[in-house]
Design a protein around this motif. Structure first.
Motif, PDB file in Angstrom:
ATOM      1  N   THR A  78       0.847  -1.183   0.000  1.00  0.00           N
ATOM      2  CA  THR A  78       0.000   0.000   0.000  1.00  0.00           C
ATOM      3  C   THR A  78       0.880   1.229   0.000  1.00  0.00           C
ATOM      4  OG1 THR A  78      -0.103  -0.024   2.417  1.00  0.00           O
ATOM      5  CG2 THR A  78      -1.852  -1.186   1.215  1.00  0.00           C
ATOM      6  N   LYS A  79       0.268   2.387  -0.114  1.00  0.00           N
ATOM      7  CA  LYS A  79       1.026   3.625  -0.186  1.00  0.00           C
ATOM      8  C   LYS A  79       1.848   3.811   1.080  1.00  0.00           C
ATOM      9  CE  LYS A  79       0.308   8.384  -1.671  1.00  0.00           C
ATOM     10  NZ  LYS A  79      -0.694   9.387  -2.084  1.00  0.00           N
ATOM     11  N   GLY A  80       3.191   3.952   0.909  1.00  0.00           N
ATOM     12  CA  GLY A  80       4.103   4.076   2.035  1.00  0.00           C
ATOM     13  C   GLY A  80       4.674   2.756   2.499  1.00  0.00           C
ATOM     14  N   GLY A  81       4.152   1.639   2.004  1.00  0.00           N
ATOM     15  CA  GLY A  81       4.671   0.346   2.395  1.00  0.00           C
ATOM     16  C   GLY A  81       5.996   0.038   1.723  1.00  0.00           C
ATOM     17  N   HIS A  82       6.751  -0.886   2.327  1.00  0.00           N
ATOM     18  CA  HIS A  82       8.056  -1.252   1.776  1.00  0.00           C
ATOM     19  C   HIS A  82       8.282  -2.735   2.022  1.00  0.00           C
ATOM     20  CE1 HIS A  82       9.585  -1.119   5.935  1.00  0.00           C
ATOM     21  NE2 HIS A  82       8.877   0.004   6.041  1.00  0.00           N
ATOM     22  N   ALA A  83       9.177  -3.291   1.212  1.00  0.00           N
ATOM     23  CA  ALA A  83       9.455  -4.724   1.284  1.00  0.00           C
ATOM     24  C   ALA A  83      10.846  -4.976   0.731  1.00  0.00           C
ATOM     25  CB  ALA A  83       8.416  -5.524   0.490  1.00  0.00           C
ATOM     26  N   PRO A  84      11.545  -6.017   1.208  1.00  0.00           N
ATOM     27  CA  PRO A  84      12.868  -6.353   0.660  1.00  0.00           C
ATOM     28  C   PRO A  84      12.725  -6.961  -0.740  1.00  0.00           C
ATOM     29  CG  PRO A  84      12.212  -7.975   2.288  1.00  0.00           C
ATOM     30  CD  PRO A  84      11.167  -6.909   2.342  1.00  0.00           C
ATOM     31  N   VAL A  85      13.727  -6.735  -1.564  1.00  0.00           N
ATOM     32  CA  VAL A  85      13.769  -7.299  -2.908  1.00  0.00           C
ATOM     33  C   VAL A  85      15.116  -7.980  -3.098  1.00  0.00           C
ATOM     34  CG1 VAL A  85      12.141  -5.654  -3.919  1.00  0.00           C
ATOM     35  CG2 VAL A  85      14.574  -5.091  -3.850  1.00  0.00           C
ATOM     36  N   PRO A  86      15.186  -9.016  -3.912  1.00  0.00           N
ATOM     37  CA  PRO A  86      16.474  -9.698  -4.134  1.00  0.00           C
ATOM     38  C   PRO A  86      17.430  -8.800  -4.918  1.00  0.00           C
ATOM     39  CG  PRO A  86      14.783 -10.604  -5.563  1.00  0.00           C
ATOM     40  CD  PRO A  86      14.068  -9.686  -4.616  1.00  0.00           C
ATOM     41  N   THR A  87      18.708  -8.943  -4.622  1.00  0.00           N
ATOM     42  CA  THR A  87      19.738  -8.187  -5.325  1.00  0.00           C
ATOM     43  C   THR A  87      20.061  -8.919  -6.621  1.00  0.00           C
ATOM     44  OG1 THR A  87      20.622  -7.454  -3.202  1.00  0.00           O
ATOM     45  CG2 THR A  87      22.029  -7.148  -5.140  1.00  0.00           C
ATOM     46  N   SER A  88      19.260  -8.667  -7.624  1.00  0.00           N
ATOM     47  CA  SER A  88      19.401  -9.367  -8.901  1.00  0.00           C
ATOM     48  C   SER A  88      18.883  -8.448 -10.000  1.00  0.00           C
ATOM     49  CB  SER A  88      18.627 -10.687  -8.883  1.00  0.00           C
ATOM     50  OG  SER A  88      17.243 -10.451  -8.681  1.00  0.00           O
ATOM     51  N   LEU A  89      18.706  -9.018 -11.178  1.00  0.00           N
ATOM     52  CA  LEU A  89      18.131  -8.269 -12.285  1.00  0.00           C
ATOM     53  C   LEU A  89      16.614  -8.273 -12.148  1.00  0.00           C
ATOM     54  CD1 LEU A  89      18.368  -6.796 -15.003  1.00  0.00           C
ATOM     55  CD2 LEU A  89      18.344  -9.027 -16.138  1.00  0.00           C
ATOM     56  N   LEU A  90      16.029  -7.100 -11.916  1.00  0.00           N
ATOM     57  CA  LEU A  90      14.600  -6.967 -11.691  1.00  0.00           C
ATOM     58  C   LEU A  90      13.960  -6.265 -12.887  1.00  0.00           C
ATOM     59  CD1 LEU A  90      14.635  -5.776  -7.959  1.00  0.00           C
ATOM     60  CD2 LEU A  90      14.475  -8.111  -8.828  1.00  0.00           C
TER      61      LEU A  90
END
Length: 631
Positions: free
Chosen positions: A4-16
């Motif tokens: 949602t607006k303002g939310g955050h999440a980890p992402v893998p360090t790869s080609l996205l």
């Protein structure tokens, strides 16, 4: 993960892959800004958009041809430089606002697997928006959903992060532009009324000027005009405009980098190349689509810089150089002397190139096409070039036929090579037609030997079930008796089951399982069988045709399979053929004739001769028939 607006999440360090999708006919552009710890771009190169779709580090790449209703960015986090702490994702819409773009969704993919997505439902009536950002936290990358609109448009977003944008050269002032907001500083409509304090500061600066060095005439003129009303901001001179820094622009007074030139956010439309000629596969001179009265060279894929004037087409001028031609007293005009000499010199070297190509790839391939492309570039008539190649063309065709008949079989590629060579050189005449008939007959006999036999109607014959008739010809059966050969006239019948001979007073029948081989020798057909008395000799009108049909029926009945690339012991490798042809000079070693050439085994195969260059020679057809099976 749905954010949602303002939310955050980890992402893998790869080609996205970042995909922005919507459900309308609007055109939405995606952009990215690579920011340092200070929250500013290091240079204008850190802005990735439609005019600069790839970052210099290849950390962010914009797809310029996405699917309909989508915008796509590739973000390679491992390639992101250490000085970059944030990658801000922005977008803009043309011809409307984001409130008119329904179904706006931002999705982050990792190898076609969504790792985060953000549905932007409450869009503001703005033309630019910051969707989200990738940022570093404790050595890891995370994604934050923002969804913030920008009232000042795309230029306002990028200027906020330090990108210098060029202002349009001509601007139309609107009432909204006259009413500036307080955060940009309140401007009065009349600058003629200066306050005493400002006049005092002006005089103080004028008094300090001598300490800074000798004043220039420009400075004197600007100082003398300070008491006059200052021009409006929109009417400032370039010098005055540079004294006012804009957002993200560093000034010399601060001891840092001076003002830098920005770039335009207007979409750069690629220049459309000239249209191709009517026959784009053919390299040739064509009328220049950009300028009339001129010819331009088309190389088969694009227009080149080579150009020629388009000359008038008439009999009084040379079509190659345009010079006036002399007229004969009777008949056509004389050829151009200058061009005739140039063409003769060029064709002399060109024939050598043709000969080398014919000995390697023949009349096909890129090398062969390049020869005729060179003629068109030199504007040389093809008919004149073919006339100069006439002797070489006949030798090449004779060589093809001799090579094809060397192993006694004519395959379809060899037939096609013969037809292609005759067509390429425009050859005709009795010699060419005779060679064509030989090739066609050789191809027909080869197909019969391989089992492609015709099925004839069995008129007046009683055949076994599933028996098919392939041959029914008059023949003479020759039997060797003690008092001499006995000749019996009758009919030779060949089917897929057996071989029959029916005569006036005798008859014979032989199953294919008992037959060993069928050959043609001395105008007769020889049939070898498993028993000494099981063989037979027949005299027929066309022994080669009869022997080929019987050999094909034998191979079909016994299901014989030949090794790929080799047919029998008569098969001669191509390199051996070329060696013998080069050694004998492409002529008969007996009479020196260069027509109807054949490869001959010096020691015949029937007497144990080898298929090698030392045991092969070139003979014409007459000398080869006269030699026969003799050594």
């Amino acid at each position: 993960m749905k954010l949602t607006k303002g939310g955050h999440a980890p992402v893998p360090t790869s080609l996205l892959t970042v995909v922005l999708s919507w459900q309308s006919e609007h055109e939405v552009d995606a952009h990215a800004l690579l920011l340092s710890e200070a929250g500013q771009v290091r240079s204008d190169r850190d802005f990735v958009f439609f005019n600069a779709p790839r970052h210099v580090s290849q950390a962010v790449t914009l797809d310029l041809e996405p699917g309909p209703g989508t915008a796509r960015l590739s973000v390679s986090l491992p390639r992101t430089e250490s000085e970059v702490s944030r990658i801000v994702l922005t977008g803009s819409v043309e011809g409307g606002s984001f409130t008119e773009v329904p179904g706006l969704v931002l999705t982050v993919f990792d190898h076609n697997r969504p790792v985060a997505w953000f549905e932007i439902a409450d869009s503001d009536s703005v033309q630019a928006m910051m969707f989200g950002e990738f940022y570093r936290r404790d050595g890891q990358w995370r994604f934050r959903a923002i969804g913030q609109g920008w009232t000042s448009g795309l230029a306002g977003i990028v200027t906020e992060f330090g990108v210098q944008v060029d202002e349009p050269e001509t601007q139309t002032r609107t009432p909204d532009q006259d009413q500036r907001t307080s955060d940009r500083g309140q401007r009065t409509s009349d600058r003629d009324q200066r306050t005493p304090d400002r006049r005092q500061r002006t005089s103080d600066r004028d008094q300090l000027a001598p300490d800074r060095g000798q004043r220039t005439p420009d400075q004197e003129q600007r100082s003398s005009g300070r008491d006059e009303p200052a021009p409006d901001r929109d009417e400032r001179t370039p010098d005055q405009g540079q004294r006012t820094p804009v957002r993200g622009q560093r000034t010399p007074e601060s001891g840092q980098r001076g003002p830098r030139r920005g770039f335009s956010l207007e979409r750069q439309r690629p220049e459309m190349p000239p249209p191709p000629p009517p026959n784009p596969e053919r390299a040739d001179w064509h009328p220049d689509p950009e300028q009339a009265g001129r010819l331009r060279w088309w190389d088969g894929s694009e227009w080149t810089a080579a150009m020629r004037p388009q000359l008038p087409v008439d009999a009084r001028h040379c079509p190659r150089c345009g010079r006036p031609r002399r007229w004969r007293l009777f008949g056509a005009p004389a050829p151009c002397r200058e061009c005739a000499g140039e063409i003769d010199d060029y064709l002399l070297a060109w024939r050598g190139r043709v000969e080398r190509v014919l000995r390697t790839v023949g009349t096909q391939g890129e090398d062969w096409d390049a020869l005729w492309t060179a003629l068109r570039y030199q504007q040389i008539d093809v008919t004149r070039a073919l006339e100069s190649l006439r002797p070489l063309a006949h030798d090449h065709v004779e060589r093809l036929v001799a090579f094809a008949f060397a192993d006694g079989a004519i395959e379809q590629p060899e037939m096609e090579a013969f037809d292609r060579a005759v067509g390429a050189f425009g050859l005709s005449g009795p010699l060419i037609e005779d060679l064509r008939r030989r090739m066609q007959r050789g191809r027909m006999l080869t197909r019969l030997r391989s089992g492609e036999m015709p099925v004839l109607p069995a008129t007046g014959l009683h055949l076994d079930p599933e028996e098919q008739l392939h041959l029914d010809v008059p023949a003479i059966h020759i039997r060797q008796l003690a008092r001499g050969p006995k000749l019996t006239e009758g009919r030779l019948i060949c089917s897929n089951k057996k071989l029959r001979f029916t005569g006036s007073d005798t008859g014979a029948e032989m199953l294919w399982t008992r037959v060993v081989s069928v050959t043609s020798e001395g105008g007769r057909v020889l049939v070898a069988a498993t028993s000494a008395r099981g063989g037979a000799v027949f005299e027929v009108a066309d022994p080669d045709h009869v022997a080929a049909t019987m050999e094909g029926a034998l191979r079909v009945a016994k299901r014989l399979a030949l090794t790929p690339g080799r047919r029998d012991t008569r098969s001669i490798p191509q390199e051996v053929k070329a060696q013998v042809w080069q050694r004998d000079g492409g002529k008969c070693v007996e009479c020196g004739d260069s027509h109807y050439l054949e490869f001959d085994h010096i020691i015949p195969l029937s007497r144990g001769g080898a298929t090698s260059a030392a045991n092969l020679q070139i003979l014409c057809r007459a000398c080869n028939r006269a030699k026969g099976a003799r050594i």
